[in-house]
Design a protein around this motif. Structure first.
Motif, mmCIF file in Angstrom:
data_model
loop_
_atom_site.group_PDB
_atom_site.id
_atom_site.type_symbol
_atom_site.label_atom_id
_atom_site.label_comp_id
_atom_site.label_asym_id
_atom_site.label_seq_id
_atom_site.Cartn_x
_atom_site.Cartn_y
_atom_site.Cartn_z
ATOM 1 N N ALA A 33 0.873 -1.209 0.585
ATOM 2 C CA ALA A 33 -0.095 0.004 -0.515
ATOM 3 C C ALA A 33 0.650 1.286 -0.389
ATOM 4 C CB ALA A 33 -0.733 -0.044 0.991
ATOM 5 N N SER A 34 1.937 1.543 1.160
ATOM 6 C CA SER A 34 3.174 2.041 1.153
ATOM 7 C C SER A 34 3.486 3.015 -0.855
ATOM 8 C CB SER A 34 3.629 2.065 1.815
ATOM 9 O OG SER A 34 4.730 0.816 1.288
ATOM 10 N N VAL A 35 3.796 2.134 -1.671
ATOM 11 C CA VAL A 35 4.595 1.654 -3.081
ATOM 12 C C VAL A 35 3.171 2.739 -3.474
ATOM 13 C CG1 VAL A 35 5.257 1.209 -4.566
ATOM 14 C CG2 VAL A 35 5.544 0.328 -2.275
ATOM 15 N N LEU A 36 2.049 2.047 -3.810
ATOM 16 C CA LEU A 36 0.910 2.641 -4.382
ATOM 17 C C LEU A 36 0.349 4.153 -3.980
ATOM 18 C CD1 LEU A 36 -1.418 0.178 -4.428
ATOM 19 C CD2 LEU A 36 -0.531 1.072 -6.509
ATOM 20 N N ALA A 37 -0.082 4.103 -3.022
ATOM 21 C CA ALA A 37 0.496 5.599 -2.117
ATOM 22 C C ALA A 37 1.271 6.222 -2.557
ATOM 23 C CB ALA A 37 0.053 5.833 -0.271
ATOM 24 N N THR A 38 2.425 6.238 -2.716
ATOM 25 C CA THR A 38 4.280 7.442 -3.316
ATOM 26 C C THR A 38 3.448 6.714 -4.740
ATOM 27 O OG1 THR A 38 5.450 6.570 -2.199
ATOM 28 C CG2 THR A 38 6.017 6.695 -3.844
ATOM 29 N N ARG A 39 3.124 5.928 -5.580
ATOM 30 C CA ARG A 39 2.850 6.375 -7.026
ATOM 31 C C ARG A 39 1.577 6.923 -7.172
ATOM 32 N NH1 ARG A 39 7.470 4.816 -6.779
ATOM 33 N NH2 ARG A 39 8.236 2.463 -7.003
ATOM 34 N N ILE A 40 0.827 7.415 -6.953
ATOM 35 C CA ILE A 40 -0.460 7.860 -5.955
ATOM 36 C C ILE A 40 0.523 9.794 -6.232
ATOM 37 C CG2 ILE A 40 -2.323 9.280 -5.647
ATOM 38 C CD1 ILE A 40 -2.944 6.475 -4.994
ATOM 39 N N ASN A 41 0.948 9.514 -5.815
ATOM 40 C CA ASN A 41 1.662 11.202 -5.586
ATOM 41 C C ASN A 41 2.329 11.024 -6.414
ATOM 42 O OD1 ASN A 41 1.977 13.312 -3.107
ATOM 43 N ND2 ASN A 41 4.263 12.365 -3.842
ATOM 44 N N ASP A 42 2.808 10.821 -6.959
ATOM 45 C CA ASP A 42 3.898 11.324 -7.720
ATOM 46 C C ASP A 42 3.412 11.612 -9.218
ATOM 47 O OD1 ASP A 42 6.606 10.125 -6.472
ATOM 48 O OD2 ASP A 42 6.454 8.119 -7.782
ATOM 49 N N ALA A 43 2.065 10.677 -9.360
ATOM 50 C CA ALA A 43 1.015 11.453 -10.166
ATOM 51 C C ALA A 43 0.276 11.614 -9.931
ATOM 52 C CB ALA A 43 0.031 10.114 -10.639
ATOM 53 N N GLN A 44 -0.056 12.860 -9.307
ATOM 54 C CA GLN A 44 -0.525 14.140 -8.701
ATOM 55 C C GLN A 44 1.028 14.822 -9.004
ATOM 56 O OE1 GLN A 44 -2.119 13.151 -4.888
ATOM 57 N NE2 GLN A 44 -4.073 13.157 -5.715
ATOM 58 N N GLN A 45 1.299 14.957 -8.354
ATOM 59 C CA GLN A 45 2.770 15.793 -9.160
ATOM 60 C C GLN A 45 3.054 16.348 -10.556
ATOM 61 O OE1 GLN A 45 6.157 14.686 -6.108
ATOM 62 N NE2 GLN A 45 5.029 15.603 -4.701
ATOM 63 N N LEU A 46 3.196 14.794 -11.046
ATOM 64 C CA LEU A 46 2.554 15.158 -12.397
ATOM 65 C C LEU A 46 1.655 16.255 -12.912
ATOM 66 C CD1 LEU A 46 4.335 14.225 -14.752
ATOM 67 C CD2 LEU A 46 2.860 12.303 -15.372
ATOM 68 N N ALA A 47 0.496 15.832 -12.536
ATOM 69 C CA ALA A 47 -0.511 16.383 -12.811
ATOM 70 C C ALA A 47 -0.300 17.964 -12.569
ATOM 71 C CB ALA A 47 -1.846 15.791 -12.752
ATOM 72 N N GLY A 48 -0.088 18.235 -11.045
ATOM 73 C CA GLY A 48 0.306 19.676 -10.884
ATOM 74 C C GLY A 48 1.482 20.079 -11.734
ATOM 75 N N THR A 49 2.720 19.948 -11.882
ATOM 76 C CA THR A 49 3.167 20.362 -13.345
ATOM 77 C C THR A 49 2.676 20.157 -14.731
ATOM 78 O OG1 THR A 49 5.378 18.956 -11.976
ATOM 79 C CG2 THR A 49 5.655 19.814 -14.624
ATOM 80 N N ALA A 50 1.895 19.693 -14.730
ATOM 81 C CA ALA A 50 0.615 20.352 -16.399
ATOM 82 C C ALA A 50 0.073 21.408 -16.277
ATOM 83 C CB ALA A 50 0.459 18.825 -17.187
ATOM 84 N N LEU A 51 -0.056 21.424 -14.978
ATOM 85 C CA LEU A 51 -1.410 22.425 -14.497
ATOM 86 C C LEU A 51 -0.720 23.396 -14.362
ATOM 87 C CD1 LEU A 51 -3.786 20.140 -12.567
ATOM 88 C CD2 LEU A 51 -4.003 21.372 -14.987
ATOM 89 N N ARG A 52 0.945 23.740 -13.552
ATOM 90 C CA ARG A 52 0.782 24.708 -13.546
ATOM 91 C C ARG A 52 1.563 25.704 -14.943
ATOM 92 N NH1 ARG A 52 3.282 21.848 -9.195
ATOM 93 N NH2 ARG A 52 4.464 21.237 -10.242
ATOM 94 N N LEU A 53 2.140 24.554 -15.918
ATOM 95 C CA LEU A 53 2.483 25.057 -17.932
ATOM 96 C C LEU A 53 1.521 25.614 -18.192
ATOM 97 C CD1 LEU A 53 4.539 24.911 -19.435
ATOM 98 C CD2 LEU A 53 3.587 22.669 -20.188
ATOM 99 N N PHE A 54 0.054 24.623 -17.749
ATOM 100 C CA PHE A 54 -0.713 25.561 -18.117
ATOM 101 C C PHE A 54 -1.579 27.074 -17.676
ATOM 102 C CE2 PHE A 54 -5.996 26.542 -18.456
ATOM 103 C CZ PHE A 54 -5.967 25.568 -19.882
ATOM 104 N N LEU A 55 -1.851 27.127 -16.688
ATOM 105 C CA LEU A 55 -1.611 28.284 -15.626
ATOM 106 C C LEU A 55 -0.363 29.946 -16.457
ATOM 107 C CD1 LEU A 55 -2.487 27.616 -12.708
ATOM 108 C CD2 LEU A 55 -3.781 28.479 -13.881
#
Length: 143
Positions: A33-55
């Motif tokens: 579960a901890s590995v999956l939670a880390t991967r979820i966080n990684d994907a959310q950070q990736l989305a954040g990077t894209a959204l900051r670029l969008f802005l």
């Protein structure tokens, strides 16, 4: 600090992060579960990077040209793919925990219904596969 008017360094970072996450999902251990939670966080950070670029790009495009709108659309697609990958990973985490809970509380045979955690993880990896292609298309379109 990279030039905010040039999306190329941001796209290179997005491609690198998406590829690393996709690689970790396909080849790395994801049974804890901890590995999956880390991967979820990684994907959310990736989305954040894209959204900051969008802005950043959206603030520069006033009024936006058709080329600007295409670029913004492509960045939004990248953010969406990353967010959907995070959602698939969250579903894998929830299913994994539910399966464990059922196995721990049932004395008889456990019947699992629906996609397995690995199927959700594979779906997330497939979503991440699209991100480098979108970034390369954006770079090609800007040239």
């Amino acid at each position: 600090m990279p030039d905010s008017t040039n999306p190329a360094p941001h796209l290179a970072r997005i491609v690198s992060e998406a590829s690393a996450l996709q690689h970790a999902l396909r080849l790395g251990p994801t049974d804890r579960a901890s590995v999956l939670a880390t991967r979820i966080n990684d994907a959310q950070q990736l989305a954040g990077t894209a959204l900051r670029l969008f802005l950043t790009l959206g603030a520069q495009a006033s009024p936006p040209s058709p080329a600007d709108l295409l670029l913004l659309h492509q960045v939004a697609q990248i953010a969406r793919a990353a967010q959907e990958a995070a959602a698939e990973l969250a579903a894998a985490l929830a299913r994994s925990v539910e399966n464990q809970r059922r196995a721990d509380t049932t004395s008889g045979r456990v019947v699992l219904i629906g996609p397995t955690p690995q199927q959700f993880i594979a779906s997330a990896a497939d979503l991440l596969d699209h991100i480098p292609a979108l970034c390369h298309a954006m770079s090609r379109d800007r040239q």
